[in-house]
Scaffold this motif. Sequence first.
Motif: not given
Length: 135
Positions: A1-28
Amino acid sequence: MVGFEEVTGFLVQAVSEPVKLGWVIFGVLLLLVVLFSIKHFLDIAVDMWKIPFAVILDAIDLLAYDKPYLDIVAALGAFVLFWVFAKRGHHLSKLLAILAAAEALVGFWILPQFAFITNLLPLSTILMFILVWSD
């Protein structure tokens, strides 16, 4: 079973990476598509209140199979529904008013041999759907 620590660590790692322009255009673009879809749905939903009146007129036309005065009521009601409830300057609604009224009168007054067909056809409801979707 996955604990909150692993999920929180994954989210912190994903959010702290730089966002590429392609993803911004796709989101808009995705946001614009979603907003346009909601606007289109709400424009249709604004006029959906007219459809129950068309269903009532078709029910009256169905009841007019053996009572010819109900054909006149259905024809007048269809004419009023499409002509008066139409948006200003919408010429399609005036054409549909004449068509729906003529269909209601075909039942007994104009072509009685086709009364069983025209009284069963829910033309007012179909035409109201067309009118709502055409705006």
